[in-house]
Write an enzyme that holds these catalytic residues in place. Structure first.
Site, mmCIF file in Angstrom:
data_model
loop_
_atom_site.group_PDB
_atom_site.id
_atom_site.type_symbol
_atom_site.label_atom_id
_atom_site.label_comp_id
_atom_site.label_asym_id
_atom_site.label_seq_id
_atom_site.Cartn_x
_atom_site.Cartn_y
_atom_site.Cartn_z
ATOM 1 N N GLY A 1 0.857 -1.088 -0.046
ATOM 2 C CA GLY A 1 -0.092 -0.233 -0.082
ATOM 3 C C GLY A 1 0.958 1.430 -0.013
ATOM 4 O O GLY A 1 2.086 1.261 -0.362
ATOM 5 N N ILE B 1 -7.139 -3.280 0.446
ATOM 6 C CA ILE B 1 -8.608 -3.386 0.440
ATOM 7 C C ILE B 1 -9.253 -2.122 0.411
ATOM 8 O O ILE B 1 -10.404 -1.929 0.021
ATOM 9 C CB ILE B 1 -9.154 -4.292 1.553
ATOM 10 C CG1 ILE B 1 -8.981 -3.876 2.830
ATOM 11 C CG2 ILE B 1 -8.672 -5.871 1.285
ATOM 12 C CD1 ILE B 1 -9.791 -4.506 3.909
ATOM 13 N N ASP B 2 -8.426 -1.063 0.957
ATOM 14 C CA ASP B 2 -9.077 0.345 1.356
ATOM 15 C C ASP B 2 -9.490 0.959 -0.098
ATOM 16 O O ASP B 2 -10.181 2.069 0.107
ATOM 17 C CB ASP B 2 -8.192 1.170 2.274
ATOM 18 C CG ASP B 2 -7.851 0.267 3.430
ATOM 19 O OD1 ASP B 2 -8.872 -0.604 4.011
ATOM 20 O OD2 ASP B 2 -6.849 0.733 3.971
HETATM 21 O O1 F6P Z 1 -5.206 -1.139 5.097
HETATM 22 C C1 F6P Z 1 -5.700 -2.350 5.134
HETATM 23 C C2 F6P Z 1 -6.501 -2.420 6.697
HETATM 24 O O2 F6P Z 1 -7.185 -3.582 6.396
HETATM 25 C C3 F6P Z 1 -7.318 -1.214 7.146
HETATM 26 O O3 F6P Z 1 -8.488 -1.288 6.238
HETATM 27 C C4 F6P Z 1 -7.192 -1.312 8.406
HETATM 28 O O4 F6P Z 1 -7.186 -0.180 9.191
HETATM 29 C C5 F6P Z 1 -5.714 -1.935 8.627
HETATM 30 O O5 F6P Z 1 -5.284 -2.515 7.756
HETATM 31 C C6 F6P Z 1 -5.599 -2.825 9.867
HETATM 32 O O6 F6P Z 1 -4.420 -3.158 9.970
HETATM 33 P P1 F6P Z 1 -3.985 -4.492 11.015
HETATM 34 O O7 F6P Z 1 -4.355 -5.706 10.136
HETATM 35 O O8 F6P Z 1 -2.722 -4.355 11.093
HETATM 36 O O9 F6P Z 1 -4.670 -4.235 12.223
#
Ligand code: F6P
Length: 377
Positions: free
Chosen positions: A121, A146-147
């Site tokens: 990302g 996914i964002d």
């Molecule tokens: O950037 C992808 C994402 O799934 C976001 O939507 C979410 O805020 C973040 O990663 C969560 O990160 P982690 O899996 O480290 O908790």
């Protein structure tokens, strides 16, 4: 044009459905072009930690049958920035952030790699860009999340899968919400952008969609629920993006992050919305966070194809040009976008985009309407 012999590929940051399809397409395209391909395990850890198996030779067999699989065969990390690398220092109990970028660049060159395909990302692309400036010969970034919040590309793989899973969940929540006359508040990921909430909320027939780009007021949502009640609809579905916040309020944060991770872990807004709506509507409210369900499992056909195209295009840019940059899609064309553009910020939902307009026209509440708007209807 001079042919390269040996390239490396890694995956960094949170995983997204489609990573394995990128690895497969890039590997096959590179082999077809006469390159040797190596995977770096867990972001850059495979180069820095000198553990056995840190580097994986990717041949046709290794990438056979992985295109439809979720996760990443290379592993990934959120705390692996080589400029703040978690390192054990004698005499210290906690891991310390150490700039290991020079060591990484030296190892990369010693191993004879001439280019890196960095799949990740915006955070991972920032790191890849810095490493290039620090001496990596060439880098082609492949944007993933996914964002769908990466600037420069119309869409990232993983997004369609996340929206599909969220939509299916909302569909399922409808039947139970209706059976019990409840308000169900569904939290979806997306960091500071509301793409997943917006698209799944519209597709799933949510009554309210709360996104970070549009600060909301509880009174407006309660009024929407009251309007439904008056029309005989005794249940409601509210989809809330994890980064959404009430006007004048703050974003719900689970963990502030640290020097290794950089970004905060968001989450918890659905519970707040549940409580506030219960108080204001006198209805039974429940909340659920879909969390990592949106990232798990295999990619949709759309994401699989996008990921395969991104992976192959990364190799095409390596062979056909001398440039570095990030693969991006616009219409049906795949371009190479500059690191500067891709890492310049976040691609937010424009508050006046067609999907928001469509939802508003259909009476979906975004929480910024005047409550009278619903009472008058
Ligand atoms: O950037 C992808 C994402 O799934 C976001 O939507 C979410 O805020 C973040 O990663 C969560 O990160 P982690 O899996 O480290 O908790």
């Amino acid at each position: 044009m001079r042919k390269m012999r040996k390239i490396a590929i890694n995956t960094g940051g949170g995983d997204a459905p489609g990573l394995n399809a990128v690895i497969r397409a890039a590997t096959l395209a590179a082999i077809e072009n006469g390159f040797e391909v190596w995977g770096i395990r867990h972001g850059y850890r495979g180069l820095l930690d000198h553990e056995p198996g840190g580097l994986v030779h990717l041949d046709r067999d290794r990438v056979r049958g992985i295109g439809h699989l979720g996760g990443t065969i290379l592993g990934t990390v959120n705390r692996g920035d080589p400029f703040h690398y978690p390192t054990r220092i004698e005499g210290q109990t906690e891991l310390q952030p150490v700039d290991r970028s020079a060591e990484l660049v030296a190892r990369f060159k010693e191993l004879g790699f001439e280019a890196l395909i960095a799949v990740g990302g915006d955070g991972s692309q920032k790191i890849a860009h810095r490493l290039m400036k620090a001496g990596l010969p060439r880098v082609i970034g492949v944007p993933k999340t996914i964002d769908n919040d990466v600037i420069g590309t119309e869409v990232t793989f993983g997004f369609d899968t996340a929206v599909s899973i969220a939509t299916e969940a909302i569909d399922r929540l409808h039947t139970t919400a209706e059976s019990h006359d409840r308000v169900l508040v569904v939290e979806v990921m997306g960091r500071h952008a509301g793409w997943i909430a917006l698209r799944s909320g519209l597709a799933g027939g949510a009554d309210a969609i709360l996104i970070p780009e549009i600060p909301f007021r509880y009174e407006a949502i309660a009024a929407k629920i009251a309007q439904r009640e008056a029309r005989g609809r005794k249940f409601a579905i509210v989809v809330v993006a994890e980064g959404a916040a009430p006007a004048g309020g703050s974003i719900a944060v689970k963990d502030k992050g640290d020097v290794f991770r950089g970004t905060a872990v968001l989450g918890g807004i659905a519970q707040q919305v549940e409580k506030e709506l219960a108080r204001r509507t006198n209805k039974e409210c429940r909340s659920i966070s879909l969390g990592h369900l949106l990232r798990g499992g295999g990619p949709t056909t759309f994401d699989r194809q996008l990921a395969l195209r991104f992976g192959a295009a990364a190799v095409r840019f390596l062979t056909d040009t001398t440039d570095s940059g990030v693969v991006a899609i616009s219409g049906d064309t795949i371009n190479l976008c500059s690191f500067e553009i891709v890492t310049s910020g976040t691609k937010f939902v424009p508050a006046d985009c067609d999907t928001v307009k469509t939802a508003r026209l259909m009476g979906i509440c975004f929480g910024d309407e005047r409550p009278e708007h619903y009472f008058a209807a």
